[in-house]
Design an enzyme around this catalytic site. Structure first.
Site, PDB file in Angstrom:
ATOM      1  N   GLY A  13      91.811  36.255  29.721  1.00  0.00           N
ATOM      2  CA  GLY A  13      90.642  35.886  29.339  1.00  0.00           C
ATOM      3  C   GLY A  13      89.794  36.294  30.490  1.00  0.00           C
ATOM      4  O   GLY A  13      90.104  37.093  31.514  1.00  0.00           O
ATOM      5  N   THR A  72      88.191  34.656  32.395  1.00  0.00           N
ATOM      6  CA  THR A  72      88.343  33.436  33.604  1.00  0.00           C
ATOM      7  C   THR A  72      89.752  33.621  34.142  1.00  0.00           C
ATOM      8  O   THR A  72      90.189  33.836  35.455  1.00  0.00           O
ATOM      9  CB  THR A  72      88.003  32.252  33.286  1.00  0.00           C
ATOM     10  OG1 THR A  72      86.434  32.158  33.089  1.00  0.00           O
ATOM     11  CG2 THR A  72      88.262  31.236  34.566  1.00  0.00           C
ATOM     12  N   ARG A  73      90.657  33.481  33.578  1.00  0.00           N
ATOM     13  CA  ARG A  73      92.028  33.292  33.848  1.00  0.00           C
ATOM     14  C   ARG A  73      93.189  34.160  33.005  1.00  0.00           C
ATOM     15  O   ARG A  73      92.837  34.550  31.881  1.00  0.00           O
ATOM     16  CB  ARG A  73      92.675  31.792  33.772  1.00  0.00           C
ATOM     17  CG  ARG A  73      92.016  30.977  34.594  1.00  0.00           C
ATOM     18  CD  ARG A  73      92.654  29.289  34.506  1.00  0.00           C
ATOM     19  NE  ARG A  73      92.689  28.941  33.281  1.00  0.00           N
ATOM     20  CZ  ARG A  73      93.557  28.050  32.800  1.00  0.00           C
ATOM     21  NH1 ARG A  73      94.004  27.300  33.551  1.00  0.00           N
ATOM     22  NH2 ARG A  73      93.474  27.709  31.557  1.00  0.00           N
ATOM     23  N   LYS A  76      96.912  34.171  31.587  1.00  0.00           N
ATOM     24  CA  LYS A  76      98.039  33.117  31.420  1.00  0.00           C
ATOM     25  C   LYS A  76      98.948  34.173  31.062  1.00  0.00           C
ATOM     26  O   LYS A  76      98.981  35.118  30.408  1.00  0.00           O
ATOM     27  CB  LYS A  76      97.622  32.199  30.383  1.00  0.00           C
ATOM     28  CG  LYS A  76      96.594  31.077  30.565  1.00  0.00           C
ATOM     29  CD  LYS A  76      95.103  31.520  30.777  1.00  0.00           C
ATOM     30  CE  LYS A  76      94.474  32.241  29.647  1.00  0.00           C
ATOM     31  NZ  LYS A  76      93.011  32.873  29.886  1.00  0.00           N
ATOM     32  N   SER A  95      90.799  40.510  20.917  1.00  0.00           N
ATOM     33  CA  SER A  95      92.313  40.478  20.605  1.00  0.00           C
ATOM     34  C   SER A  95      92.918  39.087  21.071  1.00  0.00           C
ATOM     35  O   SER A  95      94.019  38.686  20.512  1.00  0.00           O
ATOM     36  CB  SER A  95      93.050  41.479  21.402  1.00  0.00           C
ATOM     37  OG  SER A  95      92.743  41.315  22.844  1.00  0.00           O
ATOM     38  N   ASP A  96      92.222  38.383  21.642  1.00  0.00           N
ATOM     39  CA  ASP A  96      92.757  36.824  22.122  1.00  0.00           C
ATOM     40  C   ASP A  96      92.447  36.013  20.755  1.00  0.00           C
ATOM     41  O   ASP A  96      93.257  34.874  20.539  1.00  0.00           O
ATOM     42  CB  ASP A  96      92.200  36.262  23.332  1.00  0.00           C
ATOM     43  CG  ASP A  96      90.655  36.196  23.331  1.00  0.00           C
ATOM     44  OD1 ASP A  96      89.990  35.542  24.434  1.00  0.00           O
ATOM     45  OD2 ASP A  96      90.021  36.866  22.453  1.00  0.00           O
ATOM     46  N   THR A 100      86.212  30.607  28.713  1.00  0.00           N
ATOM     47  CA  THR A 100      84.762  31.144  29.197  1.00  0.00           C
ATOM     48  C   THR A 100      83.869  30.945  28.421  1.00  0.00           C
ATOM     49  O   THR A 100      82.817  30.533  28.356  1.00  0.00           O
ATOM     50  CB  THR A 100      85.163  32.581  29.815  1.00  0.00           C
ATOM     51  OG1 THR A 100      86.177  32.606  30.788  1.00  0.00           O
ATOM     52  CG2 THR A 100      83.800  32.981  30.635  1.00  0.00           C
ATOM     53  N   THR A 147      71.203  12.866  35.071  1.00  0.00           N
ATOM     54  CA  THR A 147      71.292  14.274  34.815  1.00  0.00           C
ATOM     55  C   THR A 147      72.531  14.793  34.492  1.00  0.00           C
ATOM     56  O   THR A 147      72.667  15.596  33.668  1.00  0.00           O
ATOM     57  CB  THR A 147      70.331  15.029  35.946  1.00  0.00           C
ATOM     58  OG1 THR A 147      69.122  14.285  36.189  1.00  0.00           O
ATOM     59  CG2 THR A 147      70.369  16.560  35.656  1.00  0.00           C
TER      60      THR A 147
END
Ligand SMILES: Nc1ncnc2c1ncn2[C@@H]1O[C@H](COP(=O)(O)OP(=O)(O)O)[C@@H](O)[C@H]1O
Ligand SMILES: CC(C)(COP(=O)(O)O)[C@@H](O)C(=O)NCCC(=O)O
Ligand SMILES: [K+]
Length: 260
Positions: A9, A11-12, A14, A104-105, A133, A183
């Site tokens: 991905g 970010t990561r 797997k 593709s994910d 992400t 906030t």
């Protein structure tokens, strides 16, 4: 023959090592690493793994990242194979205007959801949500037709955009509240409602389109944050993309033919 699946991905990365390229196969080992550290995989996560005889991956973080992973895969004698979304496969018909342009994910998650759905009961529609992400919310009808789906920013991107685009929102993230009064809580609750709202809206549309209540599958690193806030029953499946990759691998000719 042990089989390696990889989901890259934005970010990561797997990965999962299975006993065989079959959806009912046993998961023997798994891991997740941030993309910054993928150049050490051969010396870290993968160093002591039994050599897999085959692999299939999905990659949406660009060619350069994919090539860096292929260098790590030289640890073993196997042909890297990467999924390209098809117009049909794994029990799913892909109605994207340009099928190969579907991430593709997303494709693997749709195939994984369809195969889990059919393994657990009669055919029904399904909503397939990836909270990573980015967030995707994809609709499958009862016949396994991918009707289309949404892309929206994940939690991290939403908060980063607000932080970069304003002067007053550089605060830690807070808690989800019905009526946030600070906030930090306002940010976490706003991000959660944006994602949960998109899911609930697509859920209503899919019910109206099919006349049936869809199964809701959710996967992705940030899914755990979202599930408690959803007003819908959810099947949280961390390995949904792996399920799809195994299903697609089981359809492949055993001869190692590169997909791309
Ligand atoms: N354990 C966790 N708890 C909450 N959020 C997480 C966790 N792990 C990852 N995330 C968040 O999920 C996203 C990464 O999830 P992931 O599914 O790996 O994304 P991608 O597939 O886009 O690389 C990031 O926004 C990250 O902040
Ligand atoms: C939407 C995505 C960025 C999600 O990626 P992720 O959040 O898993 O890193 C990825 O599926 C993608 O690059 N898709 C290509 C464009 C499309 O699916 O229309
Ligand atoms: K993903």
């Amino acid at each position: 023959m042990s089989f390696l699946v990889i989901d890259i991905g934005n970010t990561r990365l797997k990965w999962g090592l299975y006993a065989a390229p079959r959806t009912d196969s046993v998961l023997q080992a798994e891991g997740a690493v941030y993309l910054e550290t993928i150049d050490q995989l051969a010396e870290t996560d993968w160093r002591h793994l039994p050599a897999p005889q085959g692999m299939l991956g999905c990659a949406v973080a660009g060619q350069a990242v994919r090539r860096r992973v292929e260098e790590q895969l030289e640890l073993w004698d196997l042909l890297p194979r990467w999924v390209v979304s098809q117009s049909a496969g794994g029990g799913v018909v892909n109605h994207y205007e340009h099928p190969a342009r579907l991430g593709s994910d997303r494709w693997a998650a749709l195939v994984g959801a369809r195969s889990r759905l059919l393994a657990s009961g009669p055919p029904r529609p399904a909503l397939v949500v990836m909270v990573g992400t980015a967030v995707t919310v994809d609709a499958l009808d009862a016949a396994g037709h991918f009707l289309g789906g949404l892309i929206l920013p994940g939690f991290g991107l939403m908060l980063k955009a607000l932080e970069n685009g304003t002067s007053g929102l550089k605060v830690p993230t807070g808690e989800v509240q019905d009526f946030p009064r600070n906030t930090s809580d306002a940010l976490m609750s706003g991000g959660t409602d944006a994602i949960a709202g998109a899911i609930e809206r697509m859920h209503r549309r899919l019910v109206a389109r099919t006349g049936q209540v869809p199964e809701l599958y959710m996967t992705g690193g940030a899914a755990v944050k979202l599930v408690p806030s959803l007003d819908l029953p959810v099947q949280q499946r961390d390995h949904l993309i792996f399920d799809g990759l195994l299903r697609l691998a089981s359809d492949l000719p055993t001869v190692a033919t590169p997909l791309v």
